[in-house]
Scaffold this active site. Structure first.
Site, PDB file in Angstrom:
ATOM      1  N   ASP A 186       4.343  -5.078 -18.826  1.00  0.00           N
ATOM      2  CA  ASP A 186       4.331  -3.977 -17.772  1.00  0.00           C
ATOM      3  C   ASP A 186       2.891  -3.515 -17.468  1.00  0.00           C
ATOM      4  O   ASP A 186       2.383  -3.109 -18.475  1.00  0.00           O
ATOM      5  CB  ASP A 186       5.226  -3.059 -18.244  1.00  0.00           C
ATOM      6  CG  ASP A 186       5.392  -1.887 -17.118  1.00  0.00           C
ATOM      7  OD1 ASP A 186       6.668  -1.608 -16.707  1.00  0.00           O
ATOM      8  OD2 ASP A 186       4.496  -1.229 -16.617  1.00  0.00           O
ATOM      9  N   ASN A 194      -0.753   1.752  -6.564  1.00  0.00           N
ATOM     10  CA  ASN A 194      -0.320   1.843  -5.221  1.00  0.00           C
ATOM     11  C   ASN A 194      -0.577   3.073  -4.434  1.00  0.00           C
ATOM     12  O   ASN A 194      -1.066   3.089  -3.397  1.00  0.00           O
ATOM     13  CB  ASN A 194       1.198   1.760  -5.336  1.00  0.00           C
ATOM     14  CG  ASN A 194       1.716   0.496  -5.401  1.00  0.00           C
ATOM     15  OD1 ASN A 194       1.407  -0.572  -4.880  1.00  0.00           O
ATOM     16  ND2 ASN A 194       2.946   0.368  -6.028  1.00  0.00           N
ATOM     17  N   HIS A 199      -0.029  -0.049  -1.157  1.00  0.00           N
ATOM     18  CA  HIS A 199       0.991  -1.023  -1.502  1.00  0.00           C
ATOM     19  C   HIS A 199       0.536  -2.504  -1.388  1.00  0.00           C
ATOM     20  O   HIS A 199       0.731  -3.268  -2.308  1.00  0.00           O
ATOM     21  CB  HIS A 199       2.245  -0.698  -0.683  1.00  0.00           C
ATOM     22  CG  HIS A 199       3.462  -1.422  -1.357  1.00  0.00           C
ATOM     23  ND1 HIS A 199       4.304  -0.656  -2.191  1.00  0.00           N
ATOM     24  CD2 HIS A 199       4.089  -2.830  -1.244  1.00  0.00           C
ATOM     25  CE1 HIS A 199       5.128  -1.458  -2.788  1.00  0.00           C
ATOM     26  NE2 HIS A 199       5.193  -2.654  -1.997  1.00  0.00           N
ATOM     27  N   ASP A 203       0.241  -5.233  -4.419  1.00  0.00           N
ATOM     28  CA  ASP A 203       0.829  -6.585  -4.397  1.00  0.00           C
ATOM     29  C   ASP A 203      -0.198  -7.527  -4.754  1.00  0.00           C
ATOM     30  O   ASP A 203       0.263  -8.759  -5.647  1.00  0.00           O
ATOM     31  CB  ASP A 203       1.257  -6.898  -2.986  1.00  0.00           C
ATOM     32  CG  ASP A 203       2.609  -6.383  -2.451  1.00  0.00           C
ATOM     33  OD1 ASP A 203       3.290  -5.602  -3.243  1.00  0.00           O
ATOM     34  OD2 ASP A 203       3.022  -6.669  -1.395  1.00  0.00           O
ATOM     35  N   GLU A 230       6.994  -4.330 -11.836  1.00  0.00           N
ATOM     36  CA  GLU A 230       5.839  -4.851 -12.452  1.00  0.00           C
ATOM     37  C   GLU A 230       5.896  -5.005 -13.780  1.00  0.00           C
ATOM     38  O   GLU A 230       4.962  -5.174 -14.540  1.00  0.00           O
ATOM     39  CB  GLU A 230       4.789  -3.948 -12.226  1.00  0.00           C
ATOM     40  CG  GLU A 230       5.216  -2.330 -11.971  1.00  0.00           C
ATOM     41  CD  GLU A 230       5.379  -1.559 -13.118  1.00  0.00           C
ATOM     42  OE1 GLU A 230       6.710  -1.606 -13.746  1.00  0.00           O
ATOM     43  OE2 GLU A 230       4.295  -1.160 -13.911  1.00  0.00           O
TER      44      GLU A 230
HETATM   45  P1  GH3 Z   1       3.621   2.877 -16.844  1.00  0.00           P
HETATM   46  O1  GH3 Z   1       2.050   2.696 -17.405  1.00  0.00           O
HETATM   47  O2  GH3 Z   1       4.344   3.799 -17.763  1.00  0.00           O
HETATM   48  O3  GH3 Z   1       4.068   1.661 -16.579  1.00  0.00           O
HETATM   49  O4  GH3 Z   1       3.340   3.554 -15.522  1.00  0.00           O
HETATM   50  P2  GH3 Z   1       3.516   2.902 -14.096  1.00  0.00           P
HETATM   51  O5  GH3 Z   1       3.055   3.629 -12.938  1.00  0.00           O
HETATM   52  O6  GH3 Z   1       3.395   1.545 -13.949  1.00  0.00           O
HETATM   53  O7  GH3 Z   1       5.112   2.764 -13.993  1.00  0.00           O
HETATM   54  P3  GH3 Z   1       6.340   3.058 -13.062  1.00  0.00           P
HETATM   55  O8  GH3 Z   1       7.427   2.184 -13.536  1.00  0.00           O
HETATM   56  O9  GH3 Z   1       6.296   4.457 -12.734  1.00  0.00           O
HETATM   57  O10 GH3 Z   1       5.702   2.421 -11.589  1.00  0.00           O
HETATM   58  C1  GH3 Z   1       5.892   1.152 -11.232  1.00  0.00           C
HETATM   59  C2  GH3 Z   1       5.621   1.008  -9.829  1.00  0.00           C
HETATM   60  O11 GH3 Z   1       5.703  -0.151  -9.366  1.00  0.00           O
HETATM   61  C3  GH3 Z   1       6.392   1.917  -8.804  1.00  0.00           C
HETATM   62  C4  GH3 Z   1       6.741   0.820  -7.767  1.00  0.00           C
HETATM   63  O12 GH3 Z   1       6.835   1.341  -6.673  1.00  0.00           O
HETATM   64  C5  GH3 Z   1       5.743  -0.297  -8.076  1.00  0.00           C
HETATM   65  N1  GH3 Z   1       6.199  -1.426  -7.504  1.00  0.00           N
HETATM   66  C6  GH3 Z   1       7.343  -2.271  -7.935  1.00  0.00           C
HETATM   67  N2  GH3 Z   1       7.550  -3.539  -7.214  1.00  0.00           N
HETATM   68  C7  GH3 Z   1       6.179  -3.528  -6.521  1.00  0.00           C
HETATM   69  C8  GH3 Z   1       5.809  -4.500  -5.662  1.00  0.00           C
HETATM   70  O13 GH3 Z   1       6.446  -5.472  -5.418  1.00  0.00           O
HETATM   71  N3  GH3 Z   1       4.773  -4.344  -5.023  1.00  0.00           N
HETATM   72  C9  GH3 Z   1       4.074  -3.197  -5.190  1.00  0.00           C
HETATM   73  N4  GH3 Z   1       2.794  -2.956  -4.522  1.00  0.00           N
HETATM   74  N5  GH3 Z   1       4.441  -2.207  -6.016  1.00  0.00           N
HETATM   75  C10 GH3 Z   1       5.708  -2.357  -6.554  1.00  0.00           C
HETATM   76 MG    MG Z   2       3.861   0.055 -15.239  1.00  0.00          MG
HETATM   77 MG    MG Z   3       7.594  -0.440 -15.080  1.00  0.00          MG
END
Ligand code: GH3
Ligand code: MG
Ligand code: MG
Length: 317
Positions: A186, A194, A199, A203, A230
């Site tokens: 992750d 983001n 965004h 990506d 992610e």
């Molecule tokens: P941590 O270090 O604890 O993993 O923190 P984090 O910010 O990475 O974790 P969190 O799970 O809070 O955030 C994940 C983010 O990933 C939130 C969501 O908007 C973003 N995300 C999920 N799928 C996609 C995607 O396909 N494209 C983009 N740009 N962002 C995405």
């Molecule tokens: Mg994360």
């Molecule tokens: Mg996550």
């Protein structure tokens, strides 16, 4: 004329006839039209050739020693080929019952002997139309199948593929008594990527992240699937904990060291955390996919808690 010749040269035709005069006549006519012609003296010989190479068009006589045209039709229909086989029976038999028998054996069409060459060629042309249609359907099906297992953003496998194929990996590990390792990874603080860069930049980071993983794992053995936003699962078959740790550590380092181009000349750096587990059938008889993933998730959680950008690993007991 010339272009038809070129098109026909894409097709091989297997001519099966025990009578050398008919065989040579057919061969000459078909070669003149540009086809690749392969000949056989009876069904048995034809089948042998056919088993070694896919031939899309078969013209066969009915009455032949060793194996008749009807038996040949039936045998060809039993073989799984990379494409359809269009079979025309050429025969002196022309009673309605004979025709029914030929079609029921798997022939697509029939031509009466002595045949009128333009008619035979026209029927072959019909066959080619069917072969082309079948090829385009086959391609479309393959593409649908590919899309159904692919994550559109990153190009790696999707969750559906993971849930179908991870159980198969577990079964294989048990069958051969080999260890199986999986890692959930992750991206760290991805939300802030983001939030800070948008965004679209996020990506690009995801694509880059998968690219790093894919280029660093064993081709055709290890594989990666998008588990959620992610989060990705890396499947590392036939690998014990210590070796899998090296793989995860190498990935972690590569992610940390590589700059990601997010457009507009901007480059950023990211890190990722890894939760790694190894299931070894020598220590434990069986495991559910839920448990495997849950344990890896737990390790990931610990990696995050301990400060991120690290690999946490354990053997499942
Ligand atoms: P941590 O270090 O604890 O993993 O923190 P984090 O910010 O990475 O974790 P969190 O799970 O809070 O955030 C994940 C983010 O990933 C939130 C969501 O908007 C973003 N995300 C999920 N799928 C996609 C995607 O396909 N494209 C983009 N740009 N962002 C995405
Ligand atoms: Mg994360
Ligand atoms: Mg996550």
């Amino acid at each position: 004329m010339l272009s038809r010749h070129l098109e026909n040269s894409n097709y091989s035709i297997l001519v099966v006839d025990d009578d050398p005069v008919s065989r040579t006549l057919l061969e000459r006519i078909l070669k003149k039209e540009g086809f690749n012609v392969i000949t056989a003296e009876n069904g048995e010989e034809a089948l042998k050739i056919f088993k070694n190479q896919y031939i899309p068009i078969v013209l066969t006589d009915w009455m032949m020693p060793k194996m008749s045209g009807i038996e040949l039709c039936k045998a060809i229909r039993q073989i799984e080929s990379p494409g359809y086989v269009f079979i025309i029976i050429i025969t002196a038999k022309d009673s309605r019952d004979d025709i029914v028998k030929g079609l029921e054996a798997g022939a697509d069409d029939y031509v009466n002997k002595p045949f009128y060459p333009p008619e035979l060629l026209a029927r072959i042309k019909t066959g080619i139309r069917i072969l082309e249609l079948e090829q385009s359907l086959r391609k479309a099906n393959e593409e649908i199948k590919r899309l159904s297992i692919t994550d559109p953003l990153t190009g790696c496998y999707n969750r559906g593929y993971l849930m179908t194929y991870l159980p198969k990996e577990v079964k294989r590990a048990i069958r051969y008594s080999h260890p199986l390792s999986i890692a959930i990874t992750d991206i760290d603080h991805f939300k802030s990527v983001n939030d800070t860069y948008g965004h679209q930049a996020g990506d690009m980071v995801l694509k880059h992240f998968v690219e790093i993983i894919r280029s660093s794992i064993r081709d055709g053995v290890d594989w990666v699937a998008r588990y959620g936003g992610e989060e990705f699962v890396i499947v590392i078959p036939e690998t014990g904990l210590e070796d899998a740790k090296k793989v995860a550590e190498r990935l972690r380092k590569k992610v940390e060291d590589t700059e990601v181009d997010i457009g507009d000349g901007k480059k950023i750096k990211i890190t990722a955390s890894f939760g790694l587990v190894c299931f070894d059938p020598k220590d434990k008889k069986d495991i559910s996919i839920d448990k495997l993933i849950k344990e890896a998730d737990q390790m990931l959680y610990e990696a995050k808690n301990e400060g991120r950008n690290r690999v946490k690993a354990k053997i499942i007991t």
